[in-house]
Design a protein around this motif. Structure first.
Motif, PDB file in Angstrom:
ATOM      1  N   LEU A  65       0.829  -1.210   0.000  1.00 25.08           N
ATOM      2  CA  LEU A  65       0.000   0.000   0.000  1.00 25.08           C
ATOM      3  C   LEU A  65       0.861   1.257   0.000  1.00 25.08           C
ATOM      4  N   ILE A  66       1.917   1.244   0.819  1.00 24.11           N
ATOM      5  CA  ILE A  66       2.818   2.407   0.864  1.00 24.11           C
ATOM      6  C   ILE A  66       3.470   2.608  -0.501  1.00 24.11           C
ATOM      7  N   TYR A  67       3.913   1.492  -1.081  1.00 26.64           N
ATOM      8  CA  TYR A  67       4.557   1.550  -2.403  1.00 26.64           C
ATOM      9  C   TYR A  67       3.612   2.154  -3.436  1.00 26.64           C
ATOM     10  N   ASN A  68       2.367   1.665  -3.453  1.00 30.03           N
ATOM     11  CA  ASN A  68       1.388   2.176  -4.424  1.00 30.03           C
ATOM     12  C   ASN A  68       1.027   3.631  -4.160  1.00 30.03           C
ATOM     13  N   ALA A  69       0.933   4.013  -2.881  1.00 30.51           N
ATOM     14  CA  ALA A  69       0.596   5.401  -2.545  1.00 30.51           C
ATOM     15  C   ALA A  69       1.676   6.348  -3.034  1.00 30.51           C
ATOM     16  N   ILE A  70       2.943   5.955  -2.804  1.00 27.92           N
ATOM     17  CA  ILE A  70       4.042   6.802  -3.264  1.00 27.92           C
ATOM     18  C   ILE A  70       4.063   6.868  -4.783  1.00 27.92           C
ATOM     19  N   ALA A  71       3.820   5.707  -5.418  1.00 23.79           N
ATOM     20  CA  ALA A  71       3.806   5.676  -6.886  1.00 23.79           C
ATOM     21  C   ALA A  71       2.717   6.576  -7.443  1.00 23.79           C
ATOM     22  N   LEU A  72       1.527   6.528  -6.856  1.00 16.62           N
ATOM     23  CA  LEU A  72       0.422   7.362  -7.321  1.00 16.62           C
ATOM     24  C   LEU A  72       0.736   8.846  -7.149  1.00 16.62           C
ATOM     25  N   GLN A  73       1.343   9.181  -6.017  1.00 14.72           N
ATOM     26  CA  GLN A  73       1.669  10.583  -5.748  1.00 14.72           C
ATOM     27  C   GLN A  73       2.624  11.131  -6.794  1.00 14.72           C
ATOM     28  N   TYR A  74       3.686  10.400  -7.057  1.00 12.09           N
ATOM     29  CA  TYR A  74       4.683  10.896  -7.988  1.00 12.09           C
ATOM     30  C   TYR A  74       4.229  10.785  -9.436  1.00 12.09           C
ATOM     31  N   ASN A  75       3.423   9.758  -9.744  1.00  7.72           N
ATOM     32  CA  ASN A  75       2.858   9.679 -11.094  1.00  7.72           C
ATOM     33  C   ASN A  75       1.927  10.860 -11.351  1.00  7.72           C
ATOM     34  N   ALA A  76       1.190  11.267 -10.306  1.00  9.82           N
ATOM     35  CA  ALA A  76       0.299  12.420 -10.460  1.00  9.82           C
ATOM     36  C   ALA A  76       1.106  13.680 -10.753  1.00  9.82           C
ATOM     37  N   GLN A  77       2.242  13.843 -10.088  1.00 12.97           N
ATOM     38  CA  GLN A  77       3.084  15.017 -10.325  1.00 12.97           C
ATOM     39  C   GLN A  77       3.655  15.014 -11.739  1.00 12.97           C
ATOM     40  N   ILE A  78       4.109  13.840 -12.167  1.00 14.16           N
ATOM     41  CA  ILE A  78       4.671  13.744 -13.513  1.00 14.16           C
ATOM     42  C   ILE A  78       3.588  13.957 -14.565  1.00 14.16           C
ATOM     43  N   ASN A  79       2.388  13.402 -14.330  1.00 11.25           N
ATOM     44  CA  ASN A  79       1.285  13.610 -15.275  1.00 11.25           C
ATOM     45  C   ASN A  79       0.910  15.083 -15.357  1.00 11.25           C
ATOM     46  N   LYS A  80       0.971  15.780 -14.216  1.00 11.27           N
ATOM     47  CA  LYS A  80       0.674  17.210 -14.224  1.00 11.27           C
ATOM     48  C   LYS A  80       1.670  17.956 -15.102  1.00 11.27           C
ATOM     49  N   LEU A  81       2.951  17.601 -14.957  1.00 10.17           N
ATOM     50  CA  LEU A  81       3.973  18.220 -15.797  1.00 10.17           C
ATOM     51  C   LEU A  81       3.742  17.911 -17.269  1.00 10.17           C
ATOM     52  N   ARG A  82       3.346  16.691 -17.543  1.00 14.40           N
ATOM     53  CA  ARG A  82       3.095  16.310 -18.932  1.00 14.40           C
ATOM     54  C   ARG A  82       1.933  17.100 -19.521  1.00 14.40           C
ATOM     55  N   PHE A  83       0.836  17.210 -18.741  1.00 15.98           N
ATOM     56  CA  PHE A  83      -0.324  17.955 -19.235  1.00 15.98           C
ATOM     57  C   PHE A  83       0.006  19.426 -19.435  1.00 15.98           C
ATOM     58  N   GLU A  84       0.813  19.981 -18.515  1.00 16.82           N
ATOM     59  CA  GLU A  84       1.220  21.379 -18.673  1.00 16.82           C
ATOM     60  C   GLU A  84       2.047  21.549 -19.942  1.00 16.82           C
ATOM     61  N   LYS A  85       2.919  20.579 -20.204  1.00 14.46           N
ATOM     62  CA  LYS A  85       3.730  20.630 -21.418  1.00 14.46           C
ATOM     63  C   LYS A  85       2.853  20.501 -22.656  1.00 14.46           C
ATOM     64  N   GLU A  86       1.859  19.604 -22.606  1.00  9.05           N
ATOM     65  CA  GLU A  86       0.954  19.431 -23.736  1.00  9.05           C
ATOM     66  C   GLU A  86       0.142  20.703 -23.974  1.00  9.05           C
ATOM     67  N   ASP A  87      -0.309  21.350 -22.895  1.00  9.10           N
ATOM     68  CA  ASP A  87      -1.060  22.601 -23.040  1.00  9.10           C
ATOM     69  C   ASP A  87      -0.191  23.678 -23.686  1.00  9.10           C
ATOM     70  N   GLU A  88       1.065  23.714 -23.272  1.00 12.17           N
ATOM     71  CA  GLU A  88       1.990  24.696 -23.836  1.00 12.17           C
ATOM     72  C   GLU A  88       2.178  24.466 -25.336  1.00 12.17           C
ATOM     73  N   VAL A  89       2.342  23.184 -25.705  1.00 14.27           N
ATOM     74  CA  VAL A  89       2.510  22.838 -27.128  1.00 14.27           C
ATOM     75  C   VAL A  89       1.240  23.150 -27.904  1.00 14.27           C
ATOM     76  N   ASN A  90       0.076  22.807 -27.323  1.00 15.05           N
ATOM     77  CA  ASN A  90      -1.198  23.059 -27.994  1.00 15.05           C
ATOM     78  C   ASN A  90      -1.435  24.553 -28.193  1.00 15.05           C
ATOM     79  N   ASN A  91      -1.096  25.350 -27.183  1.00 16.32           N
ATOM     80  CA  ASN A  91      -1.263  26.803 -27.304  1.00 16.32           C
ATOM     81  C   ASN A  91      -0.351  27.368 -28.389  1.00 16.32           C
TER      82      ASN A  91
END
Length: 225
Positions: A65-91
Motif C-alpha cells: 500500500l505504501i509503495y502504491n501510494a508513493i507511486a500514485l503521488q509521484y505519477n500524479a506530479q509527472i502527469n501534471k507536468l506532462r499535461f502542462e507541457k501538452e497545453d503549452e505545445v497546444n497553445n
C-alpha cells in the motif's frame, strides 16, 4: 528520499519507483519479525505460528500500500507536468495556426477580392438602412455586369465567417484574431448589417444562418477595446 525513485521523462507521464523501496520494506518487516520472535523467546509470550503468518501478511500488504501510494503521488506530479507541457505545445500550435490562416488575407487573390468589395460597397456606406437604397444595392449586386464584384464580396464574407467559426470551435486564438481583424470585421459588419439581415430573412427565414458566426463575433467585439 529521491534516491529510491527512477523517473522517466515527463513526456511519458509515468514514474517507476525503484525496487529498493520494496527491499527496504521487506528488510524492515523481517527485522520486526525477528525482534518479535526474540521477545517471544525471552519472555515466553507464546506467540503462535498463525500470528507470525498474520504479521507477515499484514506487513506485506502495508508495504504494498505504501509503495502504491508513493507511486500514485509521484505519477500524479509527472502527469501534471506532462499535461502542462501538452497545453503549452497546444497553445503554441493554436497561435501558429491562427497566424497561418490570417495570412490568407494578405495573399494576392484575397487582397484583390477585398479591394473589389471595398470599391463596390463604398457608394452605399451608411445608406443601406434605407429600403430603397438596400434594394438598389441588391439589384446591382445581382446584375451579371457585377458578377466579379459579387464573387469578391461573397469571398470576403465567407472568409470572415470561416474565421469566426474557427474561433467558436476554439481552433484558433480569438485574442490574436481580434488584434488583427477587429477593424475589418466591424467595418464590414457596420456597412453591410442591413444587407446581411435582409439575406437572413430570405426564403421565409430558412437563410437565417447566413454569416451568423461573422455577425455574432462582430457584435461581441463592438464594445470591447
Amino acid at each position: 528520499m529521491f534516491s529510491f525513485f527512477k523517473k522517466t521523462s515527463p513526456h511519458g507521464g509515468r514514474i517507476t519507483i525503484s525496487y529498493s523501496v520494496l527491499g527496504i520494506g521487506l528488510v524492515v518487516l523481517v527485522a520486526g519479525i525477528v525482534v518479535v520472535r526474540y521477545l517471544d523467546h525471552r519472555f515466553s509470550l507464546n506467540i503462535k505460528l498463525g500470528d507470525y503468518i498474520s504479521m507477515c501478511s499484514f506487513g506485506s500488504v502495508t508495504i504494498g500500500l505504501i509503495y502504491n501510494a508513493i507511486a500514485l503521488q509521484y505519477n500524479a506530479q509527472i502527469n501534471k507536468l506532462r499535461f502542462e507541457k501538452e497545453d503549452e505545445v497546444n497553445n503554441y500550435n493554436k497561435k501558429r495556426l491562427t497566424y497561418e490562416i490570417m495570412s490568407d488575407w494578405y495573399k494576392a487573390d484575397m487582397a484583390m477580392n477585398a479591394e473589389k468589395a471595398r470599391r463596390f460597397v463604398t457608394p452605399f456606406k451608411g445608406k443601406l438602412n434605407d429600403p430603397v437604397v438596400l434594394s438598389e444595392f441588391k439589384k446591382k449586386l445581382a446584375d451579371d455586369a457585377h458578377l466579379e464584384d459579387r464573387k469578391s464580396l461573397t469571398a470576403v464574407l465567407n472568409y470572415f465567417e470561416n474565421l469566426a467559426l474557427l474561433v467558436y470551435d476554439k481552433v484558433i486564438d480569438e485574442a490574436i484574431l481580434k488584434k488583427a481583424f477587429r477593424t475589418a470585421f466591424l467595418t464590414y459588419y457596420n456597412n453591410l448589417k442591413e444587407y446581411i439581415e435582409d439575406e437572413q430573412r430570405g426564403n421565409n427565414g430558412s437563410n437565417c444562418r447566413i454569416f451568423i458566426n461573422f455577425v455574432s463575433l462582430s457584435k461581441s467585439w463592438l464594445w470591447v477595446d
